[in-house]
Design an enzyme around this catalytic site. Structure first.
Site, PDB file in Angstrom:
ATOM      1  CG  HIS A 189     -25.423   1.877  -7.838  1.00 48.68           C
ATOM      2  ND1 HIS A 189     -24.211   2.730  -7.804  1.00 48.68           N
ATOM      3  CD2 HIS A 189     -25.808   1.807  -9.257  1.00 48.68           C
ATOM      4  CE1 HIS A 189     -23.794   2.501  -9.195  1.00 48.68           C
ATOM      5  NE2 HIS A 189     -24.852   2.211 -10.013  1.00 48.68           N
ATOM      6  N   GLY A 198     -24.897   2.906   2.634  1.00 45.82           N
ATOM      7  CA  GLY A 198     -24.056   3.518   1.607  1.00 45.82           C
ATOM      8  C   GLY A 198     -24.271   2.870   0.322  1.00 45.82           C
ATOM      9  CB  VAL A 199     -27.023   3.009  -1.977  1.00 45.42           C
ATOM     10  CG1 VAL A 199     -27.588   2.048  -1.348  1.00 45.42           C
ATOM     11  CG2 VAL A 199     -27.584   4.535  -1.686  1.00 45.42           C
ATOM     12  N   GLY A 200     -23.488   4.082  -2.668  1.00 47.02           N
ATOM     13  CA  GLY A 200     -22.516   4.893  -3.822  1.00 47.02           C
ATOM     14  C   GLY A 200     -22.076   3.932  -4.758  1.00 47.02           C
ATOM     15  CE  LYS A 201     -15.909   4.608  -6.282  1.00 44.24           C
ATOM     16  NZ  LYS A 201     -14.502   4.959  -6.687  1.00 44.24           N
ATOM     17  CE  LYS A 206      -4.506   0.711   0.357  1.00 45.74           C
ATOM     18  NZ  LYS A 206      -5.725  -0.089  -0.259  1.00 45.74           N
TER      19      LYS A 206
END
Length: 360
Positions: free
Chosen positions: A194, A188-191, A88
């Site tokens: 959804h 959380g229904v973002g990227k 990382k």
């Protein structure tokens, strides 16, 4: 500074959080770049993990984050069946203020100097367009745009993998690998979220959602008026009759405040680092809540970026991501046999694969 250095060295050489093969401190004064690249393990192959761009409170915090995140990537890549170790990078600073083409190119040169021991990709604060810039200086860059030979947005396969983990959870707990007739709460229904909702609806689940962004909620409810909306995450996790809770936003969703009030019998979501601290996995087990370890089920994205190194093929990636179903079932079976929480079973399985690769 001595205290900071001593603290970092102690973590690296003497603590359970250490054990890293290499930590590289990078600076380019001309562009303002300050970065830390941490390689936890290359036992399975070149270290693979994203680039986080964040305004850390201190350099010591940045190093600590790089160490923790790279270690997590070793485990994620091992259980995803990838021939990659964990790495990382963190770039220190506010990307909205200091991100520039010059800075990203300088970062690319540092990654390139590692000669392929570290393969980078997107993470918080970095995007596909940024990886396109980094790739101009470094061939070991993934998460690029399709126009530049990359796979683009990895959220599609991340959501697909989480859905496979959820199906495995249903198989283990209820004897059938389907969410049909189950009530699933997605925070959380973002990227990623959804896409997960679409899978759930297609499978016949009853879905409840929440998000801090009104437009994210509207995108779903306009297309699917049958989807219910909870006021916030606190309300969602207390929803009566909830079978599955899917945290798909920030980390630390499972903590001393939330675990005691969960109504769901399964937790399976896309968010990273869902367990706020060690011991939460036991609290979940004590409440008979089945936890599908986050780094196992959300590995679809890393499967996708790893495939770029071989010439991206979506169908090949989807086949690999589908195996998250079998891996999740294997972890549940091992947890039951060993009398330990699934999170501990997942760690053991990952450590076993890395040890076998090292030959001991």
């Amino acid at each position: 500074m001595t205290d900071v250095t001593d603290g970092v060295l102690h973590t690296l050489f003497h603590s359970d959080q250490g054990g890293h093969e290499q930590v590289v401190i990078c600076q380019d004064r001309a562009s303002g770049l300050k970065a830390v690249i941490a390689l936890h393990s290359t036992a399975l192959g070149p270290a693979l993990g994203g680039t986080r761009f964040y305004p850390y409170a201190s350099e010591a915090d940045a190093v600590a984050d790089a160490l923790n995140l790279s270690r997590g990537m070793s485990y994620k890549n091992a259980l995803a069946g990838l021939d990659h170790g964990g790495g990382k990078a963190v770039l220190i600073g506010d990307p909205a203020k200091i991100k520039s083409e010059e800075l990203l190119l300088a970062y690319g040169r540092f990654v390139a100097s590692l000669g392929g021991r570290y393969v980078t990709a997107c993470d918080v604060g970095t995007y596909v367009a940024d990886m396109d810039v980094v790739a101009r200086e470094c061939r070991w860059t993934t998460g690029r745009s399709p126009e530049n030979g990359g796979a683009g947005d990895s959220s599609v396969l991340t959501a697909f993998g989480v859905f496979q983990g959820m199906r495995a959870s249903a198989q283990h707990l209820w004897g059938e690998a389907t969410l049909r007739g189950r009530r699933v709460g997605v925070a959380g229904v973002g990227k990623v979220g959804h896409h997960l909702v679409e899978h759930l609806l297609s499978d016949g689940a009853e879905v409840v959602i929440t998000d801090v962004r009104e437009e994210s909620l509207r995108r779903i409810t306009d297309a699917h008026p049958e989807v219910a909306v909870a006021a916030d995450t606190d309300a969602l996790i207390r929803t009566e009759g909830l079978d599955v809770y899917a945290p798909c936003a920030l980390g630390g969703a499972l903590n001393d405040a939330t675990v005691p009030v969960l109504t769901a019998k399964v937790v399976c979501g896309a968010a990273n680092n869902q367990l706020a601290h060690p011991g939460v996995e036991k609290d979940l087990a004590d409440r008979s809540v089945l936890y599908a370890p986050d780094y196992v089920v959300n590995a679809g994205g890393v499967i996708q970026v790893a495939d770029e190194l071989h010439g991206f093929d979506f169908d090949r990636c989807k086949t690999k991501a589908a195996r998250i179903f079998d891996t999740t079932l294997e972890i549940f079976a091992r947890a039951k046999a060993d009398g330990i929480p699934p999170a501990a079973a997942a760690d053991r399985l990952a450590e076993q694969r890395m040890a076998e690769a090292r030959g001991h």
